[in-house]
Design a protein around this motif. Structure first.
Motif, PDB file in Angstrom:
ATOM      1  N   ALA A 226      -8.369 -14.020   3.847  1.00 24.27           N
ATOM      2  CA  ALA A 226      -8.480 -12.580   3.845  1.00 24.27           C
ATOM      3  C   ALA A 226      -6.690 -12.278   3.914  1.00 24.27           C
ATOM      4  CB  ALA A 226      -8.974 -11.890   4.869  1.00 24.27           C
ATOM      5  N   TYR A 227      -6.443 -11.319   3.222  1.00 19.16           N
ATOM      6  CA  TYR A 227      -4.824 -10.949   3.208  1.00 19.16           C
ATOM      7  C   TYR A 227      -4.905  -9.356   3.546  1.00 19.16           C
ATOM      8  CZ  TYR A 227      -4.024 -15.541   1.306  1.00 19.16           C
ATOM      9  OH  TYR A 227      -3.947 -16.738   0.849  1.00 19.16           O
ATOM     10  N   TRP A 228      -3.852  -8.980   4.359  1.00 14.75           N
ATOM     11  CA  TRP A 228      -3.791  -7.530   4.687  1.00 14.75           C
ATOM     12  C   TRP A 228      -2.279  -6.873   4.115  1.00 14.75           C
ATOM     13  CZ3 TRP A 228      -8.155  -5.197   6.695  1.00 14.75           C
ATOM     14  CH2 TRP A 228      -8.919  -6.011   7.304  1.00 14.75           C
ATOM     15  N   GLY A 229      -2.574  -5.735   4.037  1.00 23.76           N
ATOM     16  CA  GLY A 229      -1.262  -4.976   3.663  1.00 23.76           C
ATOM     17  C   GLY A 229      -0.811  -4.266   5.080  1.00 23.76           C
ATOM     18  N   GLN A 230       0.357  -3.646   4.879  1.00 24.36           N
ATOM     19  CA  GLN A 230       1.017  -3.103   6.096  1.00 24.36           C
ATOM     20  C   GLN A 230       0.424  -1.790   6.758  1.00 24.36           C
ATOM     21  OE1 GLN A 230       1.709  -2.458   3.028  1.00 24.36           O
ATOM     22  NE2 GLN A 230       2.899  -0.438   3.039  1.00 24.36           N
ATOM     23  N   GLY A 231      -0.797  -1.152   6.069  1.00 22.16           N
ATOM     24  CA  GLY A 231      -1.133  -0.062   6.709  1.00 22.16           C
ATOM     25  C   GLY A 231      -0.336   0.993   6.032  1.00 22.16           C
ATOM     26  N   THR A 232      -1.064   2.308   5.981  1.00 20.70           N
ATOM     27  CA  THR A 232      -0.452   3.465   5.550  1.00 20.70           C
ATOM     28  C   THR A 232      -1.275   4.655   6.365  1.00 20.70           C
ATOM     29  OG1 THR A 232      -0.134   5.024   3.797  1.00 20.70           O
ATOM     30  CG2 THR A 232      -2.071   3.823   3.434  1.00 20.70           C
ATOM     31  N   LEU A 233      -0.704   5.489   7.045  1.00 20.74           N
ATOM     32  CA  LEU A 233      -1.152   6.586   7.911  1.00 20.74           C
ATOM     33  C   LEU A 233      -1.900   7.771   7.016  1.00 20.74           C
ATOM     34  CD1 LEU A 233      -1.877   7.614  10.710  1.00 20.74           C
ATOM     35  CD2 LEU A 233       0.449   8.543  10.796  1.00 20.74           C
TER      36      LEU A 233
ATOM     37  N   LEU B  18      -0.227  13.619   5.284  1.00 19.18           N
ATOM     38  CA  LEU B  18      -0.840  14.540   5.813  1.00 19.18           C
ATOM     39  C   LEU B  18      -1.537  15.430   5.049  1.00 19.18           C
ATOM     40  CD1 LEU B  18      -1.371  16.277   8.618  1.00 19.18           C
ATOM     41  CD2 LEU B  18       0.905  17.536   8.049  1.00 19.18           C
ATOM     42  N   VAL B  19      -2.658  15.855   5.015  1.00 24.56           N
ATOM     43  CA  VAL B  19      -3.473  16.872   4.266  1.00 24.56           C
ATOM     44  C   VAL B  19      -4.607  17.572   5.177  1.00 24.56           C
ATOM     45  CG1 VAL B  19      -5.469  14.998   3.995  1.00 24.56           C
ATOM     46  CG2 VAL B  19      -5.121  16.685   2.356  1.00 24.56           C
ATOM     47  N   GLN B  20      -4.670  18.625   4.756  1.00 24.57           N
ATOM     48  CA  GLN B  20      -5.632  19.594   5.568  1.00 24.57           C
ATOM     49  C   GLN B  20      -7.061  19.272   5.283  1.00 24.57           C
ATOM     50  OE1 GLN B  20      -4.873  23.530   3.828  1.00 24.57           O
ATOM     51  NE2 GLN B  20      -2.969  23.808   5.609  1.00 24.57           N
ATOM     52  N   PRO B  21      -7.822  19.418   6.179  1.00 29.14           N
ATOM     53  CA  PRO B  21      -9.430  19.317   5.988  1.00 29.14           C
ATOM     54  C   PRO B  21      -9.841  19.825   4.537  1.00 29.14           C
ATOM     55  CG  PRO B  21      -9.030  19.982   8.219  1.00 29.14           C
ATOM     56  CD  PRO B  21      -7.800  20.256   7.538  1.00 29.14           C
ATOM     57  N   GLY B  22     -10.728  19.145   3.952  1.00 32.25           N
ATOM     58  CA  GLY B  22     -11.129  19.621   2.498  1.00 32.25           C
ATOM     59  C   GLY B  22     -10.379  18.939   1.372  1.00 32.25           C
ATOM     60  N   GLY B  23      -9.152  18.479   1.882  1.00 32.32           N
ATOM     61  CA  GLY B  23      -8.364  18.034   0.890  1.00 32.32           C
ATOM     62  C   GLY B  23      -8.492  17.007   0.240  1.00 32.32           C
ATOM     63  N   SER B  24      -7.615  16.180  -0.558  1.00 36.05           N
ATOM     64  CA  SER B  24      -7.710  14.869  -1.247  1.00 36.05           C
ATOM     65  C   SER B  24      -6.490  13.978  -1.009  1.00 36.05           C
ATOM     66  CB  SER B  24      -8.084  15.062  -2.760  1.00 36.05           C
ATOM     67  OG  SER B  24      -9.318  15.822  -2.767  1.00 36.05           O
ATOM     68  N   LEU B  25      -6.589  12.703  -1.203  1.00 28.85           N
ATOM     69  CA  LEU B  25      -5.413  11.694  -1.244  1.00 28.85           C
ATOM     70  C   LEU B  25      -5.888  10.444  -2.085  1.00 28.85           C
ATOM     71  CD1 LEU B  25      -4.227  11.603   2.398  1.00 28.85           C
ATOM     72  CD2 LEU B  25      -2.921  12.582   0.310  1.00 28.85           C
ATOM     73  N   ARG B  26      -4.966   9.891  -2.521  1.00 31.53           N
ATOM     74  CA  ARG B  26      -5.307   8.471  -3.258  1.00 31.53           C
ATOM     75  C   ARG B  26      -4.408   7.778  -2.675  1.00 31.53           C
ATOM     76  NH1 ARG B  26      -5.511   6.386  -9.694  1.00 31.53           N
ATOM     77  NH2 ARG B  26      -3.096   6.479  -9.401  1.00 31.53           N
TER      78      ARG B  26
ATOM     79  N   ALA C  99       0.996  -1.138   0.063  1.00 30.55           N
ATOM     80  CA  ALA C  99       0.073   0.009   0.032  1.00 30.55           C
ATOM     81  C   ALA C  99       0.780   1.278   0.206  1.00 30.55           C
ATOM     82  CB  ALA C  99      -0.968   0.070   1.165  1.00 30.55           C
ATOM     83  N   SER C 100       0.220   2.305  -0.504  1.00 30.18           N
ATOM     84  CA  SER C 100       1.021   3.462  -0.725  1.00 30.18           C
ATOM     85  C   SER C 100      -0.056   4.678  -0.711  1.00 30.18           C
ATOM     86  CB  SER C 100       2.250   3.736  -1.834  1.00 30.18           C
ATOM     87  OG  SER C 100       1.447   3.398  -3.060  1.00 30.18           O
ATOM     88  N   GLY C 101       0.452   5.870  -0.430  1.00 25.11           N
ATOM     89  CA  GLY C 101      -0.154   7.314  -0.594  1.00 25.11           C
ATOM     90  C   GLY C 101      -0.943   7.943   0.423  1.00 25.11           C
ATOM     91  N   GLY C 102      -0.540   7.378   1.817  1.00 21.57           N
ATOM     92  CA  GLY C 102      -1.101   8.251   2.665  1.00 21.57           C
ATOM     93  C   GLY C 102      -0.178   9.558   3.282  1.00 21.57           C
TER      94      GLY C 102
ATOM     95  N   TYR D  82      -7.700   1.126  -5.677  1.00 20.50           N
ATOM     96  CA  TYR D  82      -7.445   2.460  -5.356  1.00 20.50           C
ATOM     97  C   TYR D  82      -8.582   3.029  -4.595  1.00 20.50           C
ATOM     98  CZ  TYR D  82      -4.251   2.106  -9.674  1.00 20.50           C
ATOM     99  OH  TYR D  82      -3.395   1.665 -10.458  1.00 20.50           O
ATOM    100  N   LEU D  83      -8.179   3.995  -3.679  1.00 22.22           N
ATOM    101  CA  LEU D  83      -9.132   4.698  -2.891  1.00 22.22           C
ATOM    102  C   LEU D  83      -8.793   6.056  -3.222  1.00 22.22           C
ATOM    103  CD1 LEU D  83     -11.707   4.123  -1.031  1.00 22.22           C
ATOM    104  CD2 LEU D  83      -9.880   4.583   0.998  1.00 22.22           C
ATOM    105  N   GLN D  84      -9.910   6.777  -3.901  1.00 22.25           N
ATOM    106  CA  GLN D  84      -9.802   8.429  -3.920  1.00 22.25           C
ATOM    107  C   GLN D  84     -10.463   8.853  -2.966  1.00 22.25           C
ATOM    108  OE1 GLN D  84      -8.093  10.196  -6.279  1.00 22.25           O
ATOM    109  NE2 GLN D  84      -8.842  11.791  -4.905  1.00 22.25           N
TER     110      GLN D  84
END
Length: 114
Positions: free
Chosen positions: A102-109, A10-18, A5-8, A78-80
């Motif tokens: 079920a398999y799990w990824g390592q987690g992204t903050l 810090l973002v401001q409120p109202g922002g976006s991440l994928r 997993a990747s893409g985590g 993906y998770l937009q």
């Protein structure tokens, strides 16, 4: 099955991440790909999931803001995440289900803060 997993961040409120999660290894017949999250002091919860046929399911708290998609050719989900709120702050985990396992990824903050 290995999940990366990747893409985590810090973002401001109202922002976006994928977020992205690539599956490798024994990836045949992956039925469900999805994302869960776990906030401090809370249980892990389903955020969104997508079946191999493209059917999606979302937690009520993210409907209209988050979109899950998958690229079967790349074995990637993906998770937009748009209109992020402070309460979306959590460690996000990629999850796939294959042959009933079920398999799990390592987690992204993901941290949503001003």
């Amino acid at each position: 099955v290995q999940l990366q997993a990747s893409g985590g961040g810090l973002v401001q409120p109202g922002g976006s991440l994928r977020l992205s999660c690539a599956a490798s290894g024994s990836i045949f017949d992956i039925v469900v790909m999805g994302w869960y999250r776990q906030a401090p002091g809370k249980q892990r919860e389903l955020v969104a999931a997508i079946l191999s046929r493209g059917i999606t399911n979302y937690a009520d708290s993210v409907k209209g803001r988050f979109t899950i998609s998958r690229d079967n050719a790349k074995n990637t989900v993906y998770l937009q995440m748009n209109s992020l709120k402070p309460e979306d702050t959590a460690v996000y985990y990629c999850n796939v289900v294959r042959a009933g396992v079920a398999y799990w990824g390592q987690g992204t903050l993901v941290t949503v803060s001003s």
